[in-house]
Design a protein around this motif. Structure first.
Motif, PDB file in Angstrom:
ATOM      1  N   MET A 117       0.838  -1.213   0.000  1.00  0.00           N
ATOM      2  CA  MET A 117       0.000   0.000   0.000  1.00  0.00           C
ATOM      3  C   MET A 117       0.868   1.256   0.000  1.00  0.00           C
ATOM      4  O   MET A 117       0.549   2.244  -0.671  1.00  0.00           O
ATOM      5  CB  MET A 117      -0.919   0.033   1.227  1.00  0.00           C
ATOM      6  CG  MET A 117      -2.114  -0.883   1.126  1.00  0.00           C
ATOM      7  SD  MET A 117      -3.075  -0.859   2.655  1.00  0.00           S
ATOM      8  CE  MET A 117      -3.899   0.729   2.517  1.00  0.00           C
ATOM      9  N   SER A 118       1.968   1.220   0.752  1.00  0.00           N
ATOM     10  CA  SER A 118       2.844   2.401   0.811  1.00  0.00           C
ATOM     11  C   SER A 118       3.341   2.770  -0.586  1.00  0.00           C
ATOM     12  O   SER A 118       3.356   3.950  -0.954  1.00  0.00           O
ATOM     13  CB  SER A 118       4.068   2.125   1.676  1.00  0.00           C
ATOM     14  OG  SER A 118       3.684   1.876   2.980  1.00  0.00           O
ATOM     15  N   PHE A 119       3.766   1.766  -1.351  1.00  0.00           N
ATOM     16  CA  PHE A 119       4.280   2.058  -2.693  1.00  0.00           C
ATOM     17  C   PHE A 119       3.156   2.545  -3.613  1.00  0.00           C
ATOM     18  O   PHE A 119       3.310   3.526  -4.336  1.00  0.00           O
ATOM     19  CB  PHE A 119       4.981   0.827  -3.287  1.00  0.00           C
ATOM     20  CG  PHE A 119       6.349   0.617  -2.694  1.00  0.00           C
ATOM     21  CD1 PHE A 119       7.397   1.481  -3.007  1.00  0.00           C
ATOM     22  CD2 PHE A 119       6.600  -0.412  -1.800  1.00  0.00           C
ATOM     23  CE1 PHE A 119       8.673   1.315  -2.440  1.00  0.00           C
ATOM     24  CE2 PHE A 119       7.858  -0.588  -1.223  1.00  0.00           C
ATOM     25  CZ  PHE A 119       8.894   0.278  -1.550  1.00  0.00           C
ATOM     26  N   LYS A 128     -10.259  -3.210   2.184  1.00  0.00           N
ATOM     27  CA  LYS A 128     -10.982  -2.729   3.381  1.00  0.00           C
ATOM     28  C   LYS A 128     -10.320  -1.463   3.934  1.00  0.00           C
ATOM     29  O   LYS A 128     -11.006  -0.496   4.284  1.00  0.00           O
ATOM     30  CB  LYS A 128     -11.000  -3.835   4.451  1.00  0.00           C
ATOM     31  CG  LYS A 128     -12.139  -3.680   5.441  1.00  0.00           C
ATOM     32  CD  LYS A 128     -12.235  -4.864   6.356  1.00  0.00           C
ATOM     33  CE  LYS A 128     -11.679  -4.478   7.715  1.00  0.00           C
ATOM     34  NZ  LYS A 128     -11.330  -5.591   8.565  1.00  0.00           N
ATOM     35  N   ASN A 129      -8.989  -1.467   3.957  1.00  0.00           N
ATOM     36  CA  ASN A 129      -8.274  -0.274   4.445  1.00  0.00           C
ATOM     37  C   ASN A 129      -8.624   0.958   3.614  1.00  0.00           C
ATOM     38  O   ASN A 129      -8.859   2.041   4.147  1.00  0.00           O
ATOM     39  CB  ASN A 129      -6.764  -0.497   4.400  1.00  0.00           C
ATOM     40  CG  ASN A 129      -6.306  -1.385   5.532  1.00  0.00           C
ATOM     41  OD1 ASN A 129      -6.990  -1.500   6.544  1.00  0.00           O
ATOM     42  ND2 ASN A 129      -5.166  -2.028   5.362  1.00  0.00           N
ATOM     43  N   TYR A 130      -8.662   0.781   2.288  1.00  0.00           N
ATOM     44  CA  TYR A 130      -9.004   1.925   1.428  1.00  0.00           C
ATOM     45  C   TYR A 130     -10.465   2.351   1.634  1.00  0.00           C
ATOM     46  O   TYR A 130     -10.787   3.534   1.614  1.00  0.00           O
ATOM     47  CB  TYR A 130      -8.741   1.598  -0.048  1.00  0.00           C
ATOM     48  CG  TYR A 130      -7.263   1.645  -0.411  1.00  0.00           C
ATOM     49  CD1 TYR A 130      -6.471   2.735  -0.053  1.00  0.00           C
ATOM     50  CD2 TYR A 130      -6.654   0.606  -1.111  1.00  0.00           C
ATOM     51  CE1 TYR A 130      -5.117   2.783  -0.369  1.00  0.00           C
ATOM     52  CE2 TYR A 130      -5.303   0.652  -1.442  1.00  0.00           C
ATOM     53  CZ  TYR A 130      -4.540   1.748  -1.063  1.00  0.00           C
ATOM     54  OH  TYR A 130      -3.205   1.797  -1.386  1.00  0.00           O
ATOM     55  N   GLU A 131     -11.320   1.335   1.837  1.00  0.00           N
ATOM     56  CA  GLU A 131     -12.733   1.690   2.067  1.00  0.00           C
ATOM     57  C   GLU A 131     -12.891   2.522   3.334  1.00  0.00           C
ATOM     58  O   GLU A 131     -13.703   3.447   3.383  1.00  0.00           O
ATOM     59  CB  GLU A 131     -13.595   0.419   2.142  1.00  0.00           C
ATOM     60  CG  GLU A 131     -14.226   0.101   0.789  1.00  0.00           C
ATOM     61  CD  GLU A 131     -14.331  -1.396   0.526  1.00  0.00           C
ATOM     62  OE1 GLU A 131     -14.493  -2.150   1.501  1.00  0.00           O
ATOM     63  OE2 GLU A 131     -14.214  -1.783  -0.662  1.00  0.00           O
ATOM     64  N   MET A 176     -10.489   9.949   1.223  1.00  0.00           N
ATOM     65  CA  MET A 176     -10.179   9.458  -0.119  1.00  0.00           C
ATOM     66  C   MET A 176     -11.479   9.352  -0.925  1.00  0.00           C
ATOM     67  O   MET A 176     -12.520   8.995  -0.346  1.00  0.00           O
ATOM     68  CB  MET A 176      -9.517   8.079  -0.006  1.00  0.00           C
ATOM     69  CG  MET A 176      -8.994   7.536  -1.306  1.00  0.00           C
ATOM     70  SD  MET A 176      -8.249   5.909  -1.094  1.00  0.00           S
ATOM     71  CE  MET A 176      -6.665   6.355  -0.466  1.00  0.00           C
ATOM     72  N   THR A 177     -11.391   9.661  -2.225  1.00  0.00           N
ATOM     73  CA  THR A 177     -12.598   9.525  -3.044  1.00  0.00           C
ATOM     74  C   THR A 177     -12.708   8.072  -3.510  1.00  0.00           C
ATOM     75  O   THR A 177     -11.716   7.341  -3.549  1.00  0.00           O
ATOM     76  CB  THR A 177     -12.539  10.435  -4.279  1.00  0.00           C
ATOM     77  OG1 THR A 177     -11.414  10.016  -5.078  1.00  0.00           O
ATOM     78  CG2 THR A 177     -12.378  11.895  -3.907  1.00  0.00           C
ATOM     79  N   ARG A 233      -6.215   3.145  -6.973  1.00  0.00           N
ATOM     80  CA  ARG A 233      -5.158   2.488  -6.174  1.00  0.00           C
ATOM     81  C   ARG A 233      -5.291   0.974  -6.258  1.00  0.00           C
ATOM     82  O   ARG A 233      -4.299   0.271  -6.448  1.00  0.00           O
ATOM     83  CB  ARG A 233      -5.223   2.948  -4.717  1.00  0.00           C
ATOM     84  CG  ARG A 233      -5.029   4.434  -4.662  1.00  0.00           C
ATOM     85  CD  ARG A 233      -4.173   4.929  -3.563  1.00  0.00           C
ATOM     86  NE  ARG A 233      -4.116   6.379  -3.718  1.00  0.00           N
ATOM     87  CZ  ARG A 233      -3.915   7.239  -2.755  1.00  0.00           C
ATOM     88  NH1 ARG A 233      -3.698   6.792  -1.542  1.00  0.00           N
ATOM     89  NH2 ARG A 233      -3.881   8.529  -2.984  1.00  0.00           N
ATOM     90  N   LEU A 234      -6.517   0.493  -6.133  1.00  0.00           N
ATOM     91  CA  LEU A 234      -6.685  -0.968  -6.179  1.00  0.00           C
ATOM     92  C   LEU A 234      -6.231  -1.519  -7.531  1.00  0.00           C
ATOM     93  O   LEU A 234      -5.670  -2.612  -7.609  1.00  0.00           O
ATOM     94  CB  LEU A 234      -8.144  -1.342  -5.899  1.00  0.00           C
ATOM     95  CG  LEU A 234      -8.551  -1.221  -4.421  1.00  0.00           C
ATOM     96  CD1 LEU A 234     -10.044  -1.466  -4.242  1.00  0.00           C
ATOM     97  CD2 LEU A 234      -7.753  -2.207  -3.548  1.00  0.00           C
ATOM     98  N   ALA A 235      -6.446  -0.722  -8.588  1.00  0.00           N
ATOM     99  CA  ALA A 235      -6.049  -1.174  -9.932  1.00  0.00           C
ATOM    100  C   ALA A 235      -4.524  -1.229 -10.075  1.00  0.00           C
ATOM    101  O   ALA A 235      -4.010  -1.852 -11.002  1.00  0.00           O
ATOM    102  CB  ALA A 235      -6.652  -0.240 -10.985  1.00  0.00           C
TER     103      ALA A 235
END
Ligand code: 3HC
Length: 694
Positions: free
Chosen positions: A311-313, A339-342, A350-351, A358-360
């Motif tokens: 995720m950091s990268f 889940k973290n992004y959600e 975050m939108t 990011r997930l992509a």
């Protein structure tokens, strides 16, 4: 003598350009010619308006921090003198802002009648991050432009505000996509002959203030300050802008600034500011060493650590190939990441669109061959030398030539891992801290054969993904965990000798740590330390006994404390008190009352002692690097500047005396003063923090 100030004319507009690289700080050598140039423009009848602009990469980014507490800070003209001159300026003045108008830079701009900024510019008052408040009228002028509640947010957080938002808040008058100088000159020309309204004289935004809302915001600032004085003083100063007249508010702001700038907290925070920049300077890795390009990163392991690293990268804009042993583990890891992004989306930070982007950027795989396209591959697999070597063996066959091979080990010998490959020069340790997507610290572990350009790449990448890097040498646990180990046995021994978890934890939180070691252990899971101890053949009678009873901390509802269903609040458990007493009795220890002072000395001084040993061995290059590790990775209170800075404030001599005392009493190695510590004490010296801070 460099030309710090240049004056040009465009018809009736004088353009005063400041040039004091690298960040146009308001040093005395800049203030003096600027003051003279402004007076000249004021008195020149041919000049009808003035633009203040900056050469180089940024507008003025603040007062010159290196001058604080030196005679130069007091030398006239002061920044306040400049602001006062601008306040009374009889012609329109415009600040032309690019880069960062921070601190004293923004205060200079706020003293102009108008501000024009490029879209990429940022404004801010970051003084609070240096343990200060704005000292040149920022707290009195900003509320007059944007209202006290918004001003309080900016002043007390120290966070930057982008130009567009600053315009919406009424701080910036025009944002331009085009040429800044042209836009600022045209703006200034348009104001010639119009009535002048200096910011100091405006009162509409500070009249009829909703004091209940302001009080609530101030109370929140105080609550979050956690022992730091500066945020509280920031709130006080902004309040003064509402309740006092301008001159009185300015005077009080100055008094508060002087109080803070001379205090230990600000000295500590300024030390950390420079320490962070020093840490980026690494022997053998000069500016001539080019970083290798990194377009894609591979992460092996999608567990808590691997997922956080990945995720950091991705958060830093670098796509990641994420590898797991099997589909199930991979899906589990990806689900946690999603889940973290959600959570970020639900919190409004975050939108949904950004989350999807990011997930992509994750490319999940179970096939090592997919790592062939990665420029850096980092493993976050089980902490065991055999397992690590097996992974590096596989990497060697798939990684492209020149790819950097990194290990996220927290303790193991990076040289041994490197030696197991045919490309030891490409191997480096990248020790992230959990949760890796949140924690700022990155220990970059330099093996004895790590190539300089691998280190340069790691440093550049760390900056790109918003981490604070510190290059360290190879030893068990590197800088942070090695120092931590030196005190963990002490926590347990103090329990045995008579303290209880709540007392020890309170001593820690009173010192400024976010949590005490026992509450922390319960949060992280006591089973982790238990497993480590078993692997190393070590014991901790009380913690081991708790784990044997299945008390792993919060996740089992019981650990050193007991937790009510659904609560994270630790409560003292009589069962634990009984267990401690019984264990002490079984070991023949007579429990006694332990003072808070003893707890501080016996938990902090071994840490400092181990830090000195680390310096002796060259594992850390400087004492200030150790401070960066502890303030960014372990929650050491920033107002105390890190363990080595703190040692200086206590006095190294005193620390050696107390270590000798405890060594005499207990015979323990952790208390035996390091040779370096003795040497400094004998010379009545210090770790001498940073030479730059006044
Ligand atoms: N005074 C003195 N030196 C400063 C400085 C300052 N205000 N700001 C930066 N520097 C130095 C750094 O130490 C570094 O020196 P080095 O190259 O020898 O290590 C060099 O300038 C470049 O700085 P960075 O590496 O940080 O450069 P970046 O481009 O990454 O960042 C920046 C630029 C955003 C301006 C960042 O340096 C920064 O945030 N600076 C501090 C801003 C600040 O805190 N301003 C408020 C100062 S206090 C004040 O103004 C009081 C007033 O209210 C009276």
């Amino acid at each position: 003598m460099p030309d710090y100030v240049k004056v040009m004319r465009d018809g009736e507009v004088a353009i005063i350009t400041l040039d004091n690289p690298p960040v146009n700080a308001m040093s005395h050598h800049l203030r003096e010619p600027l003051f003279a140039a402004l007076k000249q423009a004021r008195d020149d009848d041919a000049v009808k308006a003035v633009v203040i602009a900056c050469a180089g990469r940024t507008f003025v980014s603040g007062a010159d921090i290196t001058e604080f507490n030196t005679p130069k800070a007091l030398a006239e003209p002061s920044l306040r003198d400049l602001c006062a001159l601008l306040d009374a300026f009889p012609k329109p003045t415009v600040a032309a802002i690019h880069g960062t108008a921070f601190g004293g830079g923004l205060e200079l701009a706020l003293s102009c009648h108008y501000r024009v900024a490029v879209k990429s510019a940022q404004i801010g008052l970051p003084e609070v991050k240096l343990g200060l408040l704005p000292g040149a009228g920022g707290t009195a002028r900003l509320p007059r432009l944007t209202g006290p509640v918004e001003a309080l947010k900016i002043v007390s957080s120290g966070n930057p505000v982008a130009a567009d938002k600053a315009a919406k808040l009424g701080i910036v008058d025009e944002v331009t996509d085009g040429d800044l100088a042209e836009a600022a000159i045209a703006f200034a020309r348009g104001k010639i002959g119009t009535p002048l309204a200096p910011v100091s004289g405006r009162s509409d935004r500070i009249a009829d203030v909703d004091m209940a809302a302001f009080d609530a915001a101030s109370a929140e600032v105080a609550r979050k300050a956690r022992g730091l004085d500066a945020p509280v003083k920031c709130a006080e100063a902004v309040r003064n802008a509402i309740t006092m007249d301008f001159d009185a508010a300015l005077k009080r702001e100055r008094e508060l600034f002087i109080e803070l700038v001379q205090g230990t907290q600000s000295k500590a925070q300024r030390h950390l500011f420079f320490a962070q920049r020093e840490a980026a300077k690494v022997e053998g890795v000069g500016k001539e060493i080019e970083a290798r390009p990194v377009k894609r990163v591979g992460v092996i392991g999608a567990g808590t650590m691997g997922g956080g690293i990945a995720m950091s990268f991705v958060n830093g804009g670098i796509p990641v190939t994420l590898l797991e042993m099997n589909r199930e583990a991979l899906d589990r890891g990806l689900a946690t990441i999603a889940k973290n992004y959600e959570i970020s989306v639900s919190r409004g930070s975050m939108t949904t669109e950004a989350k999807d982007q990011r997930l992509a950027a994750f490319k999940p795989t179970t096939d090592y061959a997919d790592l062939a396209e990665c420029d850096l591959i980092i493993e976050a697999v089980y902490e065991e030398m055999g397992v690590k070597k097996e992974v590096f063996g596989k990497l060697e066959t798939v990684a492209k030539p020149g790819a950097i091979l990194a290990t996220n080990t927290s303790y193991l010998d990076v040289n041994e891992i490197a030696a197991s490959t045919a490309r030891p020069r490409d191997v480096v340790g990248l020790h992230f801290f959990s949760p890796a997507n949140v924690m700022k610290l990155l220990e970059i572990v330099r093996g004895n054969r790590t190539a300089p350009d691998v280190l340069a790449t790691a440093l550049a990448l760390a900056r790109k993904i918003g981490k604070v890097p510190v290059v360290v040498g190879v030893c068990h646990g590197f800088v942070g965990n090695r120092m931590l180990s030196s005190r963990s046995a002490e926590n347990e021994d103090l329990l045995m000798e008579g303290a209880d978890p709540a007392q020890i934890d309170k001593v820690f939180t009173d010192f400024g740590w976010p949590m005490g070691p026992f509450a922390m252990g319960d949060l992280a899971g006591l089973d982790i330390g238990w497993r480590n101890r078993k692997a190393l053949g070590k014991t901790a009678p009380i913690a081991d006994a708790l784990c044997e009873q299945g008390r792993f901390g919060q996740k089992t509802g019981k650990g050193f404390y007991i937790y009510e269903e659904g609560s994270r609040a630790p409560k003292t458990d009589p069962e634990v008190s009984k267990l401690i007493e019984e264990t002490a009795r079984a070991k023949g220890v007579n429990r006694r009352a332990i003072s808070d002072e003893e707890i501080t000395e016996r938990t902090l001084y071994p840490l400092i002692n181990e830090g000195a040993r680390i310096l002796e061995e060259g594992i850390a290059a400087r004492a200030s690097d150790i401070d960066i590790v502890w303030t960014n990775g372990y929650g050491f209170p920033i107002g105390k500047g890190g363990p080595m800075f703190y040692a200086d404030t206590v006095g190294v001599k005193t620390i050696v005396e107390r270590l000798d005392h405890w060594h005499g009493k207990t015979g323990k190695e952790v208390y035996k003063p390091a040779a370096l510590l003795r040497k400094i004490a004998e010379a009545d010296g210090s770790f001498s923090a940073s030479k730059k801070t006044g």
